[in-house]
Design an enzyme around this catalytic site. Structure first.
Site, PDB file in Angstrom:
ATOM      1  N   GLU A  42      -6.870   0.815  -0.432  1.00 17.11           N
ATOM      2  CA  GLU A  42      -6.270  -0.514  -0.649  1.00 17.11           C
ATOM      3  C   GLU A  42      -7.325  -1.590  -0.900  1.00 17.11           C
ATOM      4  OE1 GLU A  42      -3.096  -1.640  -1.000  1.00 17.11           O
ATOM      5  OE2 GLU A  42      -2.522   0.457  -1.120  1.00 17.11           O
ATOM      6  N   CYS A  54       0.329  12.011   2.315  1.00 17.38           N
ATOM      7  CA  CYS A  54       0.373  10.549   2.152  1.00 17.38           C
ATOM      8  C   CYS A  54       0.222  10.296   0.660  1.00 17.38           C
ATOM      9  CB  CYS A  54      -0.771   9.918   2.930  1.00 17.38           C
ATOM     10  SG  CYS A  54      -1.048   8.172   2.527  1.00 17.38           S
ATOM     11  N   THR A  55       1.048   9.417   0.122  1.00 12.84           N
ATOM     12  CA  THR A  55       1.054   9.252  -1.338  1.00 12.84           C
ATOM     13  C   THR A  55      -0.216   8.578  -1.864  1.00 12.84           C
ATOM     14  OG1 THR A  55       2.353   7.218  -1.099  1.00 12.84           O
ATOM     15  CG2 THR A  55       3.567   9.256  -1.529  1.00 12.84           C
ATOM     16  N   HIS A  56      -1.009   7.991  -0.988  1.00 10.57           N
ATOM     17  CA  HIS A  56      -2.293   7.426  -1.438  1.00 10.57           C
ATOM     18  C   HIS A  56      -3.319   8.533  -1.744  1.00 10.57           C
ATOM     19  CE1 HIS A  56      -0.868   3.573   0.159  1.00 10.57           C
ATOM     20  NE2 HIS A  56      -1.950   2.981  -0.332  1.00 10.57           N
ATOM     21  N   TYR A  77       0.907   1.220   6.914  1.00 10.77           N
ATOM     22  CA  TYR A  77       2.122   1.385   7.722  1.00 10.77           C
ATOM     23  C   TYR A  77       1.884   2.383   8.869  1.00 10.77           C
ATOM     24  CZ  TYR A  77       5.221  -0.612   4.012  1.00 10.77           C
ATOM     25  OH  TYR A  77       5.851  -1.406   3.091  1.00 10.77           O
ATOM     26  N   GLY A  78       0.930   3.280   8.609  1.00 10.87           N
ATOM     27  CA  GLY A  78       0.762   4.443   9.491  1.00 10.87           C
ATOM     28  C   GLY A  78       0.455   4.125  10.940  1.00 10.87           C
ATOM     29  N   ASP A 120       6.071   1.310  -1.798  1.00 14.21           N
ATOM     30  CA  ASP A 120       5.080   1.952  -0.927  1.00 14.21           C
ATOM     31  C   ASP A 120       4.352   0.844  -0.173  1.00 14.21           C
ATOM     32  OD1 ASP A 120       3.318   3.962   0.140  1.00 14.21           O
ATOM     33  OD2 ASP A 120       1.812   3.328  -1.313  1.00 14.21           O
ATOM     34  N   SER A 121       3.554   1.248   0.799  1.00 15.74           N
ATOM     35  CA  SER A 121       2.745   0.255   1.527  1.00 15.74           C
ATOM     36  C   SER A 121       1.603  -0.250   0.662  1.00 15.74           C
ATOM     37  CB  SER A 121       2.175   0.898   2.783  1.00 15.74           C
ATOM     38  OG  SER A 121       1.345   1.982   2.418  1.00 15.74           O
ATOM     39  N   CYS A 128       6.513   6.633   0.029  1.00 15.26           N
ATOM     40  CA  CYS A 128       5.574   6.520   1.144  1.00 15.26           C
ATOM     41  C   CYS A 128       6.062   7.492   2.215  1.00 15.26           C
ATOM     42  CB  CYS A 128       5.606   5.085   1.667  1.00 15.26           C
ATOM     43  SG  CYS A 128       4.755   4.844   3.225  1.00 15.26           S
ATOM     44  N   ASN A 129       5.221   8.426   2.603  1.00 13.60           N
ATOM     45  CA  ASN A 129       5.633   9.407   3.618  1.00 13.60           C
ATOM     46  C   ASN A 129       5.983   8.725   4.932  1.00 13.60           C
ATOM     47  OD1 ASN A 129       4.884  12.450   2.710  1.00 13.60           O
ATOM     48  ND2 ASN A 129       3.562  10.957   1.732  1.00 13.60           N
ATOM     49  N   THR A 130       5.197   7.710   5.270  1.00 12.30           N
ATOM     50  CA  THR A 130       5.371   7.049   6.564  1.00 12.30           C
ATOM     51  C   THR A 130       6.713   6.317   6.617  1.00 12.30           C
ATOM     52  OG1 THR A 130       2.984   6.758   6.514  1.00 12.30           O
ATOM     53  CG2 THR A 130       4.177   5.571   8.215  1.00 12.30           C
TER      54      THR A 130
HETATM   55  N1  DGL Z   1       1.323   5.862   1.069  1.00 11.19           N
HETATM   56  C1  DGL Z   1       1.668   5.800   2.460  1.00 11.19           C
HETATM   57  C2  DGL Z   1       2.162   7.173   2.920  1.00 11.19           C
HETATM   58  O1  DGL Z   1       2.507   7.969   2.078  1.00 11.19           O
HETATM   59  C3  DGL Z   1       0.561   5.208   3.228  1.00 11.19           C
HETATM   60  C4  DGL Z   1       0.917   4.891   4.634  1.00 11.19           C
HETATM   61  C5  DGL Z   1       0.226   3.756   5.263  1.00 11.19           C
HETATM   62  O2  DGL Z   1       0.321   2.645   4.747  1.00 11.19           O
HETATM   63  O3  DGL Z   1      -0.378   3.979   6.320  1.00 11.19           O
HETATM   64  O4  DGL Z   1       2.250   7.487   4.067  1.00 11.19           O
END
Ligand code: DGL
Length: 262
Positions: free
Chosen positions: A151, A183-185, A42-43, A10-11, A73-75
């Protein structure tokens, strides 16, 4: 190969919400987790950048002999999994906002989705809404600032409460009865979100579904680790390990966040 670990990236620490579900469902699997916090969020990156980063993460996990990779990570899932599947031989599991269950359960026929800009702009999200949310109004909101605050280890600050209110109130005004955490966060914020939406709005994330999907693919590929002996779980981060360590401490299994220069 059975003993080889499942790789998860993940990010940052968000994918640990997916890890938890995989751990619950597949307790005998070895796991290597990579938090690419140095590159978060990442978004706000372009598709090309997200693909390049995902390739780097994949190479790291492959160098640790992973038999399957969960892009937690969805992104990265919406932007890069197609490329990864075309270029590598192992199975990739992608996460996807749970619009389908939300649309099926909705009585008001209005559901909300909170996700990164990149996920909301993706083709995959558009197709999922078209396919599974016919007749349902999907109210989209970019969760601006949330990933960066998580983060930085600032999950419970007044700033977080203000941001969540700012993002969620407009959706409540549109009468949503389900909120998809895209988003997984964000599942780390579930309790705080519940305080805002009350008990009339259901909160849905994809963790459990992803764990089930991982199990199905491992079974299908004959890759399940049948051994119940010693299990190895390794957690790497390329930024300040303290943020990850705080979350690992809550799992209460004595895991250590390992700093890598990756
Ligand atoms: N956990 C990432 C997701 O699910 C976070 C994306 C990001 O870093 O912006 O999209």
């Amino acid at each position: 190969m059975h003993k080889s670990p499942i790789g998860i990236f993940d990010s940052g620490v968000g994918g640990l919400t997916i890890y938890e579900e995989i751990h619950r469902l597949l307790p005998h699997e070895n796991i290597i987790y990579l938090a690419d916090s140095k590159n978060a969020p990442y978004g706000e990156k372009s598709k090309e950048e997200i693909i390049a980063i995902s390739v780097k993460n994949t190479e790291f996990l492959l160098s640790h002999d992973c038999k399957l990779i969960v892009v937690a990570c969805n992104t990265a899932s919406t932007n890069a999994v197609k490329f990864l599947r075309e270029n590598y031989d192992i199975p990739f599991i992608r996460v996807q906002p749970a619009i389908k269950p939300a649309a099926l359960k909705s009585k008001t026929k209005v559901v909300g989705i909170l996700a990164t800009k990149s996920t909301l702009n993706s083709e995959l999200l558009f197709e999922t809404s078209q396919r599974f949310a016919q007749g349902v109004d999907v109210v989209e909101k970019v969760g601006e600032g949330l990933v960066s605050l998580i983060e930085s280890g600032d999950m419970h600050s007044p700033e977080m409460t203000d941001l969540l209110n700012k993002h969620i109130q407009p959706m409540l005004e549109k009468n949503i009865d389900h909120l998809v955490l895209g988003c997984t966060h964000y599942p780390f914020l579930t309790d705080q979100i519940k305080e805002i939406v009350g008990d009339k709005v259901g909160i849905i994330d994809s963790g459990e579904a992803i764990a089930r999907q991982t199990k199905v693919i491992l079974q299908g590929e004959n890759l399940i680790n049948p051994e119940s002996g010693e299990i190895n779980r390794v957690f790497y981060t390329n930024k300040d390990p303290q943020v990850m360590q705080k979350i690992l401490d809550e799992f209460d299994e004595g895991f250590k966040a390992i700093k890598t220069d990756f």
